[in-house]
Write a protein that holds these residues in place. Structure first.
Motif, PDB file in Angstrom:
ATOM      1  N   LEU A 559      72.619  14.076  37.324  1.00 51.65           N
ATOM      2  CA  LEU A 559      72.748  12.882  38.152  1.00 51.65           C
ATOM      3  C   LEU A 559      71.603  12.779  39.142  1.00 51.65           C
ATOM      4  O   LEU A 559      71.236  13.774  39.799  1.00 51.65           O
ATOM      5  N   GLU A 560      71.019  11.559  39.264  1.00 45.67           N
ATOM      6  CA  GLU A 560      70.005  11.307  40.282  1.00 45.67           C
ATOM      7  C   GLU A 560      70.677  11.005  41.615  1.00 45.67           C
ATOM      8  O   GLU A 560      71.871  10.700  41.672  1.00 45.67           O
ATOM      9  N   ARG A 561      69.888  11.055  42.678  1.00 45.38           N
ATOM     10  CA  ARG A 561      70.456  10.875  44.012  1.00 45.38           C
ATOM     11  C   ARG A 561      71.128   9.514  44.182  1.00 45.38           C
ATOM     12  O   ARG A 561      72.132   9.393  44.895  1.00 45.38           O
ATOM     13  N   ASN A 562      70.618   8.491  43.506  1.00 45.15           N
ATOM     14  CA  ASN A 562      71.182   7.144  43.671  1.00 45.15           C
ATOM     15  C   ASN A 562      72.305   6.851  42.681  1.00 45.15           C
ATOM     16  O   ASN A 562      72.705   5.702  42.525  1.00 45.15           O
ATOM     17  N   HIS A 563      72.815   7.879  42.002  1.00 41.91           N
ATOM     18  CA  HIS A 563      73.906   7.642  41.060  1.00 41.91           C
ATOM     19  C   HIS A 563      75.125   7.113  41.791  1.00 41.91           C
ATOM     20  O   HIS A 563      75.437   7.543  42.919  1.00 41.91           O
ATOM     21  N   GLN A 564      75.840   6.181  41.160  1.00 48.90           N
ATOM     22  CA  GLN A 564      76.926   5.477  41.833  1.00 48.90           C
ATOM     23  C   GLN A 564      78.070   6.376  42.261  1.00 48.90           C
ATOM     24  O   GLN A 564      78.832   6.039  43.165  1.00 48.90           O
ATOM     25  N   THR A 565      78.213   7.543  41.630  1.00 53.80           N
ATOM     26  CA  THR A 565      79.341   8.416  42.008  1.00 53.80           C
ATOM     27  C   THR A 565      79.013   9.309  43.200  1.00 53.80           C
ATOM     28  O   THR A 565      79.919   9.973  43.747  1.00 53.80           O
ATOM     29  N   LEU A 566      77.735   9.359  43.610  1.00 53.86           N
ATOM     30  CA  LEU A 566      77.328  10.297  44.669  1.00 53.86           C
ATOM     31  C   LEU A 566      77.222   9.609  46.025  1.00 53.86           C
ATOM     32  O   LEU A 566      76.598   8.555  46.148  1.00 53.86           O
ATOM     33  N   PRO A 567      77.807  10.235  47.083  1.00 53.74           N
ATOM     34  CA  PRO A 567      77.631   9.694  48.440  1.00 53.74           C
ATOM     35  C   PRO A 567      76.177   9.849  48.889  1.00 53.74           C
ATOM     36  O   PRO A 567      75.479  10.790  48.485  1.00 53.74           O
ATOM     37  N   LYS A 568      75.708   8.914  49.712  1.00 53.33           N
ATOM     38  CA  LYS A 568      74.316   8.960  50.160  1.00 53.33           C
ATOM     39  C   LYS A 568      74.034  10.179  51.034  1.00 53.33           C
ATOM     40  O   LYS A 568      72.896  10.649  51.113  1.00 53.33           O
ATOM     41  N   ASN A 569      75.060  10.686  51.724  1.00 54.52           N
ATOM     42  CA  ASN A 569      74.849  11.811  52.635  1.00 54.52           C
ATOM     43  C   ASN A 569      75.095  13.170  51.983  1.00 54.52           C
ATOM     44  O   ASN A 569      75.240  14.181  52.662  1.00 54.52           O
TER      45      ASN A 569
END
Length: 648
Positions: A559-569
């Protein structure tokens, strides 16, 4: 036809083809000797303002830059001769013909006919008629004889009764006296339908003509449309040797139905209608007046509730039991309007639309009378009827016959048309009649053709749409050949671009992880503990979810950092994260590995590299166009344009 999807070229296609400029219209800028007017720029700017997502492009100066570049590209397309490409010309011509069809119709006439058609399909008329058969190409003598005959029959029907006369005169060859039953709109030829719907119930119409001959109609009833029914039936055929048995058997089947046995099963076993028996007796949807059996129709439309079945009844075809599956009333007008338009344009009604158009065009081109055609009558002879007629050696061909707009049609033009017309079957008729009929066809065809060919100069809306497509198609061909294909084919140049811009092609930081998502924070606390203990996902799922209830959803992968399942923080650290809020829910992430940024190989970045190369190539190319062509912007006029936009 190609789709010119080239929003990247200059926002969207524009209305750019103007036929004339008003006296107040000022020149905003020139490209060499070509003038571009304020009216065109303002129309384009206002048309596309809502489509512009980049706010900076809404600034007039920035937008003008785009517009100038657009015009430079078109200038180059013409300079390179793309506008003379046979494929381009063929596609543009095809588009113009298709577009012209919509502009050539008299919408008022069409709308009136569509509304009338809806009114007529909303009712059924029950009528009988008498027809004196007559060919469309009949001679005046035969036509008069048929008209006198139908008039005499109407006089008899008024005195003796229509039904009596109908039965007596019917011979099935020259005179037909028929019961038509119920019918609605589009079921008869248009002029027959019109007379039937306009004749009061109980009256006998005056004689009228269709392509079949002369008719009189006796209207027996008029009712609201019954709509449409879907039914099934069980049918037992009458047999001369066992009529009683058929009646007894249908009653036995009826008794079984009342006892709750399945209708479809009984139809498959016992129905004599082999075309429907295998389908449980189900018929195609029927409308009022569609069936030959009035008894069957009346029973089918008398059933009230879906699933109801009738008592046994007899028709000319046998004994039946009917079951109701579906009912449909006449739909609302707007829901079937487009379908009605298509039917009207395919029906005899279309002749009225054509007549309205030619009448309008005659007025538009100031054609008020028929020219003297006596010369053509004088040179015709009986060889015309055997398709062997030729023009006489001393034929006068240069004389003007009629003028449509700026085009003059000579005697020769019409004579050639008259020569071709003898190919069509023609009954003997006076030469005056033949010449007049052929001239009317000649005039109408040329009116329509001339108007279509000149529509771009007579209708501004049509001209603008054609201009939009013309320039869009031209620009598409230019960009395809100059930029897109070149970038795709010149792989060495693309690789060189990649090598000199490698820093732009770095992969994002990624993680190999499992993400657990839930609105139940307590459930995620349990998942976090199991993550810490090293449980895999398949072992955790049955501990938090059941067949009846799913509390936690799991996502696994790179998963990349901007993946929809990942929180930005979320911190990208190996291990189990804290429980974090995300999209009105909660997540806990188990990060197995952090994959750092890395330099992409050419193969990995090829798509992005080609896109960037194309953009750079286009920028360099447009800069070259600015050097090739002189662009002169009138700053005073530009300020006036800005003021006008600001005040609006």
């Amino acid at each position: 036809m190609r789709v010119c999807g080239f929003l990247t070229l200059f926002l969207t296609a524009f209305f750019v083809n103007l036929n004339a400029q008003t006296q107040k219209d000022k020149i905003l800028f020139t490209i060499d000797n070509d003038s571009i007017y304020t009216s065109e720029f303002l129309r384009v700017y206002n048309k596309n303002l809502d489509l512009v997502q980049d706010e900076s492009q809404k600034e007039v100066d920035n937008y003008l830059d785009l517009f100038v570049n657009y015009k430079l590209k078109l200038k180059e397309a013409h300079a390179l001769g793309f506008d003379n490409n046979p494929n381009y010309l063929r596609e543009l011509s095809s588009y113009k013909r298709q577009l012209a069809k919509g502009f050539m119709k008299d919408t008022k006439v069409t709308d009136a006919l569509v509304e009338e058609a809806y009114e007529r399909i909303s009712y059924d008329v029950n009528a009988n008629h008498i027809l004196v058969k007559l060919a469309e190409t009949a001679s005046p003598q035969d036509t008069l004889a048929a008209f006198n005959k139908i008039n005499a029959l109407r006089d008899r029907a008024l005195k003796e009764g229509f039904e009596k006369v109908r039965q007596e005169v019917h011979n099935g060859q020259t005179i037909y006296g028929e019961k038509l039953g119920y019918f609605s709109g589009f079921k008869m030829v248009y002029n027959f339908e019109t007379v039937a719907f306009n004749t009061p119930v109980g009256d006998i119409s005056k004689p009228f003509r269709t392509r079949f001959g002369y008719h009189i109609v006796n209207v027996l009833d008029k009712r609201e449309s019954r709509g449409e029914r879907t039914v099934a039936h069980i049918m037992l055929v009458n047999n001369n040797n066992s009529a009683e048995k058929a009646e007894v058997k249908i009653q036995e089947i009826y008794q079984k139905l009342k006892q709750g046995e399945d209708f479809e099963a009984l139809a498959k076993q016992f129905s004599d209608d082999k075309s429907t028996a295998s389908n449980g007796g189900k018929l195609a949807p029927i409308k009022g007046g569609q069936l030959r059996s009035q008894e069957f129709e009346d029973v089918a439309f008398s059933l009230e509730n879906i699933g109801d079945f009738s008592q046994p009844f007899k028709s000319d075809y046998g004994w039946h039991i009917v079951k109701l599956y579906d009912t449909k009333l006449i739909p609302e007008f707007e829901s079937i309007k487009s379908d009605l338009i298509n039917k009207v344009e395919r029906d005899d009604r279309s002749k009225l639309i054509d007549e309205a158009l030619t009448t309008k065009l005659k007025k538009h081109y100031n054609i008020t009378s028929t020219p003297d055609l006596s010369y053509f009558e004088s040179i015709l002879n009986d060889s015309y009827f055997t398709k062997t007629w030729f023009l006489p050696p001393n034929f006068i061909g240069k004389k003007t016959l009629v003028v449509i707009g700026k085009r003059t049609f000579s005697y020769k033009h019409f004579a050639d048309y008259l020569m071709k017309s003898q190919r069509n079957p023609t009954a003997k008729a006076p030469f005056k009649t033949i010449v007049n009929n052929v001239y009317n066809n000649f005039l109408n065809e040329n009116l329509i053709r001339y108007h279509e060919n000149n529509l771009e100069y007579e209708n501004e809306e049509f001209a603008n749409i054609v201009g939009e497509y013309r320039d869009g198609l031209l620009l598409f061909d230019l960009m395809e050949n100059t930029i897109w294909n070149a970038a795709s084919n010149d792989i060495l140049a693309v690789k060189e671009y990649f090598e000199s811009h490698k820093a732009n092609y770095i992969s994002n930081e990624k993680i190999d992880a499992v993400v657990a998502s839930s609105s139940n924070k307590k459930a995620l606390k349990k998942v976090a503990k199991w993550f810490e203990k090293g449980y895999d996902v398949e072992k955790i799922k049955p501990l938090v979810n059941s067949e009846d209830k799913i509390d936690v959803l799991f996502s696994t992968g790179i998963l990349e950092r901007n993946h929809q399942t990942l929180p930005k923080n979320l911190a990208f650290n190996v291990g189990v994260s804290k429980i974090l809020s995300h999209n009105d829910s909660y997540v806990v992430v188990k990060i197995n590995e952090v994959l750092p940024k890395k330099q992409l190989e050419f193969v990995e970045a090829k798509g992005a590299v080609i896109n960037d190369y194309q953009q750079q190539k286009e920028i360099n190319w447009v800069n070259g166009l600015h050097e090739k062509y002189e662009v002169d912007i009138d700053e005073k006029v530009l300020q006036e344009v800005k003021n006008q936009i600001k005040n609006n």
